[in-house]
Design an enzyme around this catalytic site. Structure first.
Site, PDB file in Angstrom:
ATOM      1  N   ASP A   1      14.920 -28.162   4.722  1.00  0.00           N
ATOM      2  CA  ASP A   1      14.676 -28.275   3.269  1.00  0.00           C
ATOM      3  C   ASP A   1      13.218 -28.493   2.855  1.00  0.00           C
ATOM      4  OD1 ASP A   1      17.408 -28.134   3.453  1.00  0.00           O
ATOM      5  OD2 ASP A   1      17.823 -30.041   2.489  1.00  0.00           O
TER       6      ASP A   1
ATOM      7  N   LYS B   1      22.465 -24.311   2.153  1.00  0.00           N
ATOM      8  CA  LYS B   1      23.529 -25.311   2.269  1.00  0.00           C
ATOM      9  C   LYS B   1      23.746 -26.002   0.924  1.00  0.00           C
ATOM     10  CE  LYS B   1      20.382 -28.814   4.187  1.00  0.00           C
ATOM     11  NZ  LYS B   1      20.461 -29.771   3.086  1.00  0.00           N
TER      12      LYS B   1
ATOM     13  N   CYS C   1      18.934 -35.513   4.005  1.00  0.00           N
ATOM     14  CA  CYS C   1      19.396 -34.254   4.624  1.00  0.00           C
ATOM     15  C   CYS C   1      19.124 -34.176   6.116  1.00  0.00           C
ATOM     16  CB  CYS C   1      18.789 -33.074   3.884  1.00  0.00           C
ATOM     17  SG  CYS C   1      19.520 -32.887   2.249  1.00  0.00           S
TER      18      CYS C   1
END
Ligand code: TIU
Length: 228
Positions: A30, A135, A168
């Site tokens: 990310d 995701k 995450c």
């Protein structure tokens, strides 16, 4: 040139981490404008995003050496479809953000897949040959093709980097751990909006004999990757 020879990071914590190049992937979690730049999702939650910018050079180094030695590289993005059909209302409504997921912000719609904010920062742009896993959750395995992709490549060990450490990255490491992967987190190639959460996350990952996994510095990972 890819090699199957075993590598070892002697000073990984809590103890040495052994892996082979052909069965290991670098996962970059990310590193998106929405988390790293002002005006994105991270900032909308009230966070100062500048600490996250400090790891860009370390992640660049990890990517460079992984590419140099031919190791598999996988990037992830936390993002949603334009109709938000993959964004549970509980996620969108949580907290009291200035902008919610799907709202129009300075970098386009917050955390929506095709907006500027959801793109990976240009400094860490994926190569065409590298998978980018979108995701909808915090973990990289939930509702994604990641596990099938790893199985197809024969990957058994994962080296993690990216943001944020306790959200995450840690969620993805725990998902991976439960699926049987050995996981190592690059200590200086991950960052949190909360320095104390990063410290605690590294501690809890390697506690109890690597209950979730290992940690090591980027320098130590680079040395092991380059070793012939
Ligand atoms: N808020 C926060 O720390 N993180 C996230 O919402 N997503 C990721 O960590 N990528």
């Amino acid at each position: 040139m890819q090699s199957t020879s075993t590598r070892r990071i002697e000073n990984a914590r809590p103890f040495a981490f052994s892996f082979s190049l052909s069965s290991t992937a670098l996962i970059v979690i990310d590193m998106q404008c929405d988390f790293i730049n002002p005006g994105g999702f991270g900032a909308s939650l009230g966070n100062d995003v500048s600490p996250l910018q400090s790891i860009i050079p370390s992640v660049q180094q990890l990517l460079a050496v992984a590419r140099e030695v031919g190791m598999t590289v996988i990037h992830t993005r936390e993002c949603h479809q334009p109709d938000l059909s993959d964004c549970p209302p509980a996620k969108r409504n949580r907290g009291n953000p200035m902008l919610r997921i799907g709202d129009e912000g300075p970098m386009g719609r917050i955390l929506v897949a095709d907006s500027d904010g959801a793109q990976i920062i240009p400094e860490l742009a994926p190569l065409d040959s590298e998978a980018v896993i979108d995701k909808p959750g915090k973990g990289a395995f939930y509702a994604t093709p990641l596990q099938d992709h790893l199985k197809a490549l024969g990957i058994q060990q994962l080296i993690f980097s990216g943001v944020t450490t306790e959200v995450c990255v840690q969620t993805s490491m725990r998902e991976a751990n439960d699926r049987g992967y050995d996981c190592l987190l690059a200590e200086d190639a991950t960052e949190s909006y909360f320095p104390e959460f990063k410290v605690s996350t590294l501690d809890m990952i390697r506690a109890q004999g690597a209950i979730v996994g290992w940690t090591a510095s980027v320098a130590a990972i680079k040395t092991a990757l380059r070793k012939r």
